[in-house]
Design a protein around this motif. Structure first.
Motif, short mmCIF file in Angstrom:
data_model
loop_
_atom_site.label_atom_id
_atom_site.label_comp_id
_atom_site.label_asym_id
_atom_site.label_seq_id
_atom_site.Cartn_x
_atom_site.Cartn_y
_atom_site.Cartn_z
N ILE A 296 0.84 -1.21 0.00
CA ILE A 296 0.00 0.00 0.00
C ILE A 296 0.87 1.25 0.00
CG2 ILE A 296 -1.73 1.30 1.30
CD1 ILE A 296 -2.76 -1.40 2.38
N ILE A 297 1.94 1.23 0.79
CA ILE A 297 2.88 2.37 0.81
C ILE A 297 3.47 2.59 -0.59
CG2 ILE A 297 5.13 3.12 1.67
CD1 ILE A 297 3.14 3.41 3.83
N GLY A 298 3.88 1.52 -1.25
CA GLY A 298 4.43 1.63 -2.61
C GLY A 298 3.42 2.18 -3.59
N LEU A 299 2.17 1.77 -3.43
CA LEU A 299 1.10 2.26 -4.30
C LEU A 299 0.95 3.78 -4.15
CD1 LEU A 299 -1.10 0.97 -6.20
CD2 LEU A 299 -2.64 1.14 -4.25
N HIS A 300 0.92 4.25 -2.91
CA HIS A 300 0.79 5.68 -2.67
C HIS A 300 2.01 6.45 -3.17
CE1 HIS A 300 -2.88 5.22 -0.51
NE2 HIS A 300 -2.37 4.73 0.61
N ALA A 301 3.19 5.94 -2.90
CA ALA A 301 4.43 6.66 -3.21
C ALA A 301 4.66 6.82 -4.70
CB ALA A 301 5.62 5.95 -2.57
N THR A 302 4.08 5.93 -5.48
CA THR A 302 4.30 5.98 -6.93
C THR A 302 3.08 6.44 -7.71
OG1 THR A 302 3.72 3.62 -7.15
CG2 THR A 302 6.07 4.16 -6.85
N GLY A 303 1.97 6.75 -7.02
CA GLY A 303 0.75 7.15 -7.73
C GLY A 303 0.16 6.02 -8.53
N GLY A 304 0.13 4.82 -7.94
CA GLY A 304 -0.27 3.62 -8.67
C GLY A 304 -1.76 3.50 -8.90
N SER A 305 -2.15 2.37 -9.45
CA SER A 305 -3.50 2.15 -9.96
C SER A 305 -4.55 2.07 -8.86
CB SER A 305 -3.52 0.85 -10.76
OG SER A 305 -4.84 0.46 -11.07
N THR A 306 -5.68 2.72 -9.12
CA THR A 306 -6.83 2.62 -8.23
C THR A 306 -7.37 1.20 -8.14
OG1 THR A 306 -8.27 3.25 -10.07
CG2 THR A 306 -7.55 5.01 -8.60
N ASN A 422 1.59 13.95 0.26
CA ASN A 422 0.75 12.78 0.55
C ASN A 422 0.62 11.89 -0.68
OD1 ASN A 422 -0.94 15.31 2.07
ND2 ASN A 422 -0.11 13.68 3.34
N GLY A 423 0.14 10.68 -0.44
CA GLY A 423 0.00 9.71 -1.52
C GLY A 423 -1.04 10.09 -2.55
N GLY A 424 -1.03 9.40 -3.66
CA GLY A 424 -1.91 9.73 -4.78
C GLY A 424 -3.32 9.19 -4.65
N LEU A 425 -3.57 8.28 -3.71
CA LEU A 425 -4.90 7.70 -3.53
C LEU A 425 -5.51 8.18 -2.23
CD1 LEU A 425 -4.35 3.97 -4.54
CD2 LEU A 425 -5.55 5.70 -5.84
N LYS A 426 -6.80 8.49 -2.27
CA LYS A 426 -7.52 8.88 -1.07
C LYS A 426 -8.86 8.15 -1.01
CE LYS A 426 -5.57 13.46 -0.21
NZ LYS A 426 -5.89 14.85 0.21
N ILE A 427 -9.40 8.07 0.20
CA ILE A 427 -10.72 7.48 0.41
C ILE A 427 -11.69 8.59 0.77
CG2 ILE A 427 -12.04 5.75 1.67
CD1 ILE A 427 -9.70 4.66 -0.06
N LEU A 428 -12.85 8.60 0.10
CA LEU A 428 -13.91 9.56 0.38
C LEU A 428 -15.05 8.85 1.10
CD1 LEU A 428 -14.12 11.19 -3.19
CD2 LEU A 428 -12.71 11.94 -1.27
N SER A 429 -15.73 9.58 2.00
CA SER A 429 -16.90 8.99 2.65
C SER A 429 -17.90 10.09 2.96
CB SER A 429 -16.49 8.27 3.95
OG SER A 429 -15.89 9.17 4.86
N GLY A 430 -19.16 9.69 3.07
CA GLY A 430 -20.24 10.63 3.34
C GLY A 430 -21.57 9.96 3.16
#
Length: 608
Positions: A296-306, A422-430
C-alpha cells in the motif's frame, strides 16, 4: 535500519490484531498441506506419476523419481497469449525455464495456463464486463494447475491487470509452495503519452479522423511488452517487487534484453534452490501483514493504480489477512508522492526505470522508515535486497545498490523533497457511501467540486449526452449500476477523453460511479468504486438529476445535498440479464460478488 514510522507500525499492528483468527486458520491450512502425503511425490501412485511424466520427454525419468535422488519439479503457471502485448514474450519462457531447471539439477513443467484478457481491447465493450471477474477465474485456474500435487515450487508468468492478482490469490491457495513471479518487461518507448492523449481528445471532439487515431495508437503500442504508462499492469510489477515476489530489479527490463533472459534463468535457479530446502518458506508464510502494508505504501508513493484498492484486499484475504480502505487512507496521509509517471506526469515507465526506478523508491522509503525492511523476499532474506539494480558483468548476473540520487527530479524525487506531501490515492466517505479517488494527476483547483448531478446507467448514455452538448456545464456525472453485482464492475476509461475535453472547456467536471476508472485515471476528479453499489441499496442509486453533489478530496468527503430517505433504491432484480458475449456465464459470480472494499470477488466469501 531506520525506525519504522509510527503510523505504519500502527496500521500493521491493527491489521495483525484484526486478522489474528483468519491468519492462524490459514497458516494451519499450510501446515496441513505440507504434512499431507499428497504433497510428497514419493507417495503418489505409479499410475498417477506416469500420467504426470508422460509428456516430459527428456525429463520423464526425473519427473517420475526413478533416479536415486528425487529431483525438484517446478510448476509453471503461464498467462501466455500473443494477443496481449505484455504476455507475448512468455511464449518462449517455458523452454528457457525447463533448460535452466535441467542445468540446475531439476525439472520443470507447464502446470497450467490461465486466461489473460486485455482491458485496452475491451474498453467500452461487452468484454469489459468480464474483466474484473476474470481475476477470480485466474485464481481458480492457477489452483487447478497446481492441484496435481507433483510440484515442489512454482513460477508464475503474468504481468497485466487482473492476471497478477489472480495468480497471487491462486498461488496462496497452495501457500506451502515457494513461488516466484517472472515478469516480461515493458515495450520500448513509442510516441510520448501526452501526444497520444491529445490525439484521443481530438478524436472525441471530432477534430481527428479514425485513421489519425489509429496511426497514433499503433505508434504508442507498437511491440511486445507492457504498455508504457503507469496503469494497473505496471503497478502490478511495482507491487511484486515491493512484496518480494520478483528477483530484485526485474520489473522493468525490456522483454528481449539479455538481462531479461538472465533474470528468468536466475528466477528458475532460485526456485530450484528453495525446492531443495525443506526449511524454505512457502508464499503463504512469506507474505504477511508487513508485505501488504509495504504494498500500500508503494502504491501511494508511486501514484499507482486505483484498481489495487480492490486487488490488494482480495490478495490479502487469500492469505487470511484483512485490510480495509481505512488502512489505505491512513497510510496515504504519511506517504509522500515520489514518482510522476504518465498519467501522473509526462514520463513513461522506461523513463522511470532509467531515473532510478523501483530500487530508488524502495531505498528512499526504507531509509525514511516508511517501508518495513524486515518483510520477507524470495531472495531468502528481506526486501532490503530489493533496493538494488541488476546488471550483466562479463555475462554474469550481478546486483549493485540502487542509486542514492534521482536521475531526473521531474520523474523521481526523494522523501525529503517529494512531488506531493501525501500519496496519490484517497478514500472519500459521506452520505453517498465510500469511494476511492486518485488525485496525483488532478490539479489542486479541481480537488473540491460542487455541481448538479446528471444521472446515467450506461456509458453509452453518457456519450450520447456528450455528443448532444448537454454536458457543457458544471456537472457531476453520476454513472451508476456499474458495480460488481450489477454488471461485473467494468472500467469506464473510454470516458476519459470526453470528460477531459469538458474540463478543458472551463467547466467544473467530476465523475461519481460504482464502477472503475482504471489505473490510467488522470486529471478528472473521479469518485469511483462507490459502495454500497446502486443495486445493493446504495445511496448512489437514489440520486436524481439536479441534486447538488460535493466531492471534497481535501477533506475526504462525498455528499449529496438531498434527502434520500423517501426515495426508492435500485434493486438487483431490476437489472436486465447481461446476455451474449460470454456474460451469461458470469451471472452467478455477479450475484455473489463481495462489496468493492472487500475486493469485489467471490473467492473472498469463505474468508468473511
Amino acid at each position: 535500519m531506520a525506525k519504522l514510522h509510527d503510523r505504519v507500525a500502527e496500521v500493521q499492528e491493527r491489521i495483525r490484531r484484526r486478522s489474528a483468527a483468519s491468519r492462524i486458520a490459514y497458516l494451519d491450512e499450510i501446515m496441513m498441506m505440507r504434512q499431507s502425503p499428497d504433497s510428497n511425490r514419493r507417495q503418489i501412485s505409479c499410475s498417477n506419476m506416469a500420467h504426470a511424466a508422460a509428456g516430459a520427454g527428456l525429463d520423464q525419468a526425473n519427473v517420475l523419481g526413478m533416479a536415486d535422488e528425487l529431483k525438484p519439479n517446478i510448476g509453471i503457471i503461464t498467462a501466455y497469449n500473443d494477443m496481449l502485448s505484455a504476455h507475448q514474450p512468455y511464449e518462449a519462457y517455458p523452454q528457457i525455464i525447463r533448460a535452466a531447471a535441467r542445468a540446475a539439477g531439476a525439472t520443470a513443467q507447464v502446470a497450467g495456463g490461465v486466461p489473460a484478457m486485455c482491458d485496452g481491447v475491451t474498453q467500452g465493450r461487452p468484454g469489459m464486463e468480464l474483466s474484473l471477474m476474470s481475476r477470480d477465474v485466474i485464481a481458480m485456474a492457477t489452483a487447478v494447475g497446481l492441484s496435481h500435487g507433483v510440484y515442489d515450487a512454482a513460477i508464475c508468468l503474468g504481468v497485466c491487470d487482473k492476471i497478477v492478482p489472480g495468480l497471487v490469490m491462486g498461488a496462496l491457495a497452495f501457500g506451502h509452495l515457494p513461488v516466484i513471479f517472472a515478469p516480461a518487461g515493458p515495450m520500448a518507448t513509442g510516441i510520448p503519452n501526452v501526444e497520444k492523449a491529445a490525439m484521443r481528445k481530438a478524436f472525441a471532439r471530432g477534430q481527428a479522423s479514425r485513421n489519425d487515431l489509429l496511426k497514433s495508437e499503433v505508434a504508442a503500442y507498437h511491440g511486445p511488452g507492457t504498455c508504457t504508462f503507469y496503469g494497473t499492469a505496471n503497478s502490478n510489477q511495482m507491487l511484486m517487487e515491493i512484496m518480494g515476489l520478483h528477483l530484485p530489479g526485474a520489473a522493468f527490463v525490456h522483454p528481449h534484453d539479455d538481462l531479461r533472459h538472465a533474470l528468468t534463468v536466475a528466477a528458475t535457479n532460485r526456485m530450484v534452490t528453495l525446492a531443495k530446502d525443506a526449511a524454505a518458506k512457502g508464499i503463504g508464510e512469506m507474505l504477511d501483514e508487513r508485505s501488504f502494508v509495504n504494498a500500500i505504501i508503494g502504491l501511494h508513493a508511486t501514484g499507482g493504480s486505483t484498481n489495487h484498492t480492490l486487488h490488494l484486499p482480495a490478495m490479502a484475504a487469500a492469505a487470511g489477512i484483512q485490510i480495509t480502505w481505512q488502512d489505505f487512507a491512513d497510510l496515504s496521509e504519511v506517504t509522500p508522492l515520489l514518482a510522476r509517471v504518465y498519467p501522473n506526469g509526462s514520463a513513461d515507465v522506461n523513463h522511470f526505470h532509467a531515473a532510478g526506478g523501483i530500487g530508488y523508491v524502495m531505498r528512499q522509503l526504507i531509509d525514511a522508515g516508511l517501508m518495513d525492511s524486515t518483510a520477507a523476499s524470495v531472495t531468502g532474506n528481506n526486501i532490503n535486497d530489493h533496493a538494488a539494480e541488476p546488471f550483466l558483468q562479463s555475462g554474469r548476473l550481478i546486483w549493485r545498490s540502487a542509486p542514492i540520487e534521482s536521475g531526473d527530479d521531474a520523474i523521481l524525487r526523494p522523501v525529503a523533497n517529494p512531488h506531493n506531501a501525501n500519496g496519490g490515492l484517497k478514500i472519500l466517505s459521506g452520505n453517498i457511501g465510500k469511494a476511492v479517488i486518485k488525485v496525483s494527476a488532478v490539479a489542486p483547483k479541481h480537488h473540491v467540486i460542487t455541481a448538479p448531478a446528471a444521472v446515467f446507467t450506461t456509458e453509452a448514455e453518457v456519450k450520447v449526452a456528450y455528443e448532444s452538448g448537454a454536458l457543457k456545464r458544471d456537472v457531476v456525472i453520476v454513472l451508476r449500476a456499474q458495480g460488481p453485482m450489477a454488471n461485473g464492475m467494468p472500467e469506464l476509461h473510454s470516458l476519459t477523453p470526453l470528460l477531459s475535453n469538458l474540463q478543458d472547456g472551463g467547466y467544473q467536471i467530476a465523475l461519481l460511479t460504482d464502477g472503475r476508472m482504471s489505473g490510467a485515471s488522470g486529471s478528472i476528479p473521479a469518485a469511483i468504486h462507490v459502495c454500497p453499489e446502486a443495486v445493493d441499496n446504495g445511496p448512489i442509486g437514489k440520486i436524481m438529476d439536479g441534486d447538488m453533489i460535493t466531492l471534497n478530496a481535501v477533506k475526504g468527503t462525498l455528499e449529496v445535498a438531498a434527502d434520500l430517505s423517501s426515495r426508492t433504491s435500485m434493486a438487483l432484480p431490476s437489472m436486465p440479464l447481461q446476455r451474449g458475449f460470454g456474460r451469461t456465464l458470469f451471472t452467478s459470480m455477479r450475484q455473489h460478488a463481495a462489496i468493492a472494499e472487500a475486493g469485489a470477488g467471490i473467492t473472498l466469501l469463505e474468508t468473511k
